[in-house]
Motif scaffolding. Structure first.
Motif, PDB file in Angstrom:
ATOM      1  N   ARG A 377       0.845  -1.195   0.000  1.00  0.00           N
ATOM      2  CA  ARG A 377       0.000   0.000   0.000  1.00  0.00           C
ATOM      3  C   ARG A 377       0.881   1.245   0.000  1.00  0.00           C
ATOM      4  O   ARG A 377       1.724   1.429   0.874  1.00  0.00           O
ATOM      5  CB  ARG A 377      -0.918  -0.013   1.217  1.00  0.00           C
ATOM      6  N   ASP A 394      -1.834   0.165  -4.820  1.00  0.00           N
ATOM      7  CA  ASP A 394      -2.082  -1.014  -3.998  1.00  0.00           C
ATOM      8  C   ASP A 394      -1.550  -2.227  -4.761  1.00  0.00           C
ATOM      9  O   ASP A 394      -0.506  -2.138  -5.372  1.00  0.00           O
ATOM     10  CB  ASP A 394      -3.577  -1.132  -3.680  1.00  0.00           C
ATOM     11  N   GLY A 400      -6.824  -4.422  -5.923  1.00  0.00           N
ATOM     12  CA  GLY A 400      -5.982  -3.259  -5.671  1.00  0.00           C
ATOM     13  C   GLY A 400      -6.551  -1.995  -6.284  1.00  0.00           C
ATOM     14  O   GLY A 400      -6.504  -0.914  -5.670  1.00  0.00           O
ATOM     15  N   SER A 404      -7.760   1.094  -3.943  1.00  0.00           N
ATOM     16  CA  SER A 404      -7.122   2.404  -4.118  1.00  0.00           C
ATOM     17  C   SER A 404      -8.167   3.485  -4.371  1.00  0.00           C
ATOM     18  O   SER A 404      -8.004   4.630  -3.936  1.00  0.00           O
ATOM     19  CB  SER A 404      -6.123   2.355  -5.280  1.00  0.00           C
ATOM     20  N   ARG A 407      -9.544   4.395  -1.020  1.00  0.00           N
ATOM     21  CA  ARG A 407      -8.549   5.182  -0.266  1.00  0.00           C
ATOM     22  C   ARG A 407      -8.448   6.601  -0.805  1.00  0.00           C
ATOM     23  O   ARG A 407      -8.328   7.574  -0.040  1.00  0.00           O
ATOM     24  CB  ARG A 407      -7.183   4.503  -0.339  1.00  0.00           C
TER      25      ARG A 407
END
Length: 416
Positions: A377, A394, A400, A404, A407
C-alpha cells in the motif's frame, strides 16, 4: 467557493476512478469523471466481434476479493467460474489434470496420477512448497509484515524446485503476474495464492465489460467520454484540469486514476513500471469444451490458453468456440501468429488451421510491476489538491484498483 465548477474531477473511468467517484458521491460531493476512451473500464473492456465477446486481454474476477464482495453485485454479473485447477501439457503432448478434488471429486484419481507422472511428489519440493504457502493461510497483516524477496529467490530458499516449480507454479503464475522469471514480490504472490485458495475466479456472463458498466451506473457521477486531460495546475485552494478540447475545469481536488505511466506523465510523480501481455482470440470449432486453464509444462511462447466459451457460453455463438491464448510481453514484439497457432495445436491436440483470428490485444501496460520490497500500500495523496487512484497504489489486481479508489476518496474527503 466562487470560481469552482465542481468539487472533484476524477481523471479516468477505470475501476479505481469509478470506485472513487461512487464513494465521493455518497459523501454528497459533486464529481465529474473525465475519460479519454468511449466507455468505462480502462484496462477492463470487452469488444463484440461477430457475436464473440473478446475481453481486452485474458482477465478473471476473483469473488473472494473483499472489495468485489463489498462494492459489486456479483449476482447481477452472473459470474461464470472456470474449472478449479489446471491442465499441464508436457513436452510429448501428454495432458495432465491437476484439479481441486473437493470441487471436482470425479478428477481426484486423475489428479493423483498426473501429479505422479509429472514428478510433482518429490518430498523435498512438496515440503518446501507447503512451507512456502503456509503464510498465505494466516492473517493478511502478518503476511504483509514478513520479509520480502523475489518469489523465485524464495522458492530457492524453501527448496521449491524441479517439475513442481518449472512445470506448474511458474507457468501458471506467469500469466497472472505478467512475469515469466519469478521476479515479482513473494509477499504479493502469497496474497495471490490466498485469493485462489479462497474462491474460483470467473467472468461475467456478458464479458468483463459488465463490471465497469455496473460501477459506472451505480456511481451517480457525471461521466464524460472522449476527453483527453492534458494538464493539472494546483493554485491555493483549487486545481485546474485542462483538456485537449481547450476547456478547463476548476475543482476543489483532482483524483488521477489512470495507469502508472499516465499518472506519472500527468503529475511528474514517480510510479511503478508496467508489465505487458498479449492475447490472441480465435473462433474455433464447437468441439472444444474444456473449462480448465491450460499451460505448457515444458516452456513455450504462451503463458496460458483457455476455451472461454466453455467457461461462459455467452462468449461465443452457439455453433462456435472462443479460445484465448496469452503471452508475457518482453521488450520485443509479440511472437508471430503462426507460432501461436502451432503452440495451440500442441496444447489442444487439434489442428488450428481453420481457426479464425478475431483480434489480438497487445497491452504493454497490463499490470504494474510489484517489485520485492515495494509496499503493498503506497500513499495516494501526491499534492495539495492532487490524489492518485489505481492499482499502482495497492496490489496490481482488480482488488488493488478498487481499494485504491476507496482510499483516494477518503483522502479527498480529508483534504476538503
Amino acid at each position: 467557493m466562487s470560481g469552482i465548477d465542481v468539487d472533484v474531477v476524477v481523471v479516468g473511468a477505470g475501476l479505481a476512478g469509478l470506485r472513487c467517484a461512487g464513494a465521493l458521491r455518497r459523501r454528497g460531493l459533486d464529481v465529474l469523471v473525465l475519460e479519454r476512451s468511449d466507455a468505462p473500464g480502462g484496462r477492463v473492456r470487452t469488444d463484440m466481434i461477430d457475436g464473440f465477446r473478446c475481453d481486452r486481454g485474458f482477465q478473471l474476477i476473483n469473488p473472494s476479493y473483499p472489495a468485489i464482495q463489498r462494492h459489486v453485485d456479483l449476482d447481477a454479473l452472473d459470474l461464470q467460474v472456470a474449472g478449479r485447477g489446471v491442465r499441464v501439457v508436457d513436452a510429448d503432448g501428454g495432458v495432465h489434470t491437476l484439479a481441486d478434488p473437493f470441487r471436482h471429486p470425479d478428477l481426484a484419481a486423475a489428479t493423483v496420477t498426473s501429479a505422479a507422472s509429472l514428478r510433482l511428489l518429490r518430498p523435498k519440493a512438496v515440503v518446501g512448497a507447503v512451507r512456502w504457502a503456509l503464510p498465505a493461510m494466516g492473517p493478511v497483516r502478518r503476511l504483509q509484515a514478513r520479509p520480502d524477496a523475489a518469489v523465485g529467490d524464495d522458492w530457492d530458499r524453501y527448496g521449491v524446485d524441479g517439475p513442481l516449480r518449472d512445470s506448474v507454479l511458474l507457468p501458471f503464475l506467469s500469466g497472472v503476474l505478467a512475469d515469466a522469471d519469478g521476479a515479482t514480490s513473494d509477499r504479493y504472490v502469497r496474497l495471490v495464492l490466498r485469493s485462489f485458495l479462497r474462491a474460483t475466479p470467473g467472468v461475467p456472463a456478458d464479458g468483463m465489460q459488465a463490471l465497469p458498466d455496473q460501477l459506472a451506473a451505480s456511481s451517480d457521477a457525471t461521466l464524460r467520454y472522449g476527453v483527453e486531460v492534458e494538464g493539472i495546475d494546483e493554485a491555493g485552494s483549487s486545481v485546474t484540469v485542462r483538456t485537449g478540447d481547450g476547456q478547463s475545469t476548476v475543482a476543489r481536488a483532482v483524483v488521477v486514476a489512470g495507469d502508472a505511466v499516465d499518472a506519472a506523465q500527468l503529475t511528474g510523480v514517480d510510479t511503478s513500471p508496467m508489465r505487458g501481455l498479449a492475447t490472441w482470440w480465435f473462433a474455433a470449432d464447437p468441439g472444444l469444451s474444456d473449462p480448465f486453464l491450460r499451460v505448457s509444462g515444458s516452456g513455450g511462447p504462451l503463458a496460458n490458453t483457455a476455451v472461454m466459451s466453455a467457461i461462459a457460453p455467452g462468449y461465443a455463438p452457439a455453433d462456435r468456440s472462443l479460445v484465448q491464448a496469452s503471452a508475457v510481453l518482453g521488450d520485443s514484439d509479440p511472437v508471430d501468429e503462426s507460432v501461436v497457432r502451432s503452440e495451440l495445436a500442441r496444447l489442444w491436440q487439434t489442428s488450428t488451421t481453420g481457426w479464425e483470428l478475431l483480434t489480438r490485444n497487445v497491452i504493454r501496460r497490463a499490470l504494474p510491476s510489484q517489485a520485492p520490497g515495494l509496499p503493498v500500500r503506497r500513499p495516494v495523496r501526491v499534492g495539495e489538491r492532487t490524489v492518485f487512484a489505481g492499482d499502482h497504489r495497492d496490489t496490481p489486481s482488480l482488488q488493488g484498483a478498487m481499494v485504491s479508489g476507496s482510499r483516494a476518496a477518503r483522502a479527498v474527503v480529508g483534504l476538503l
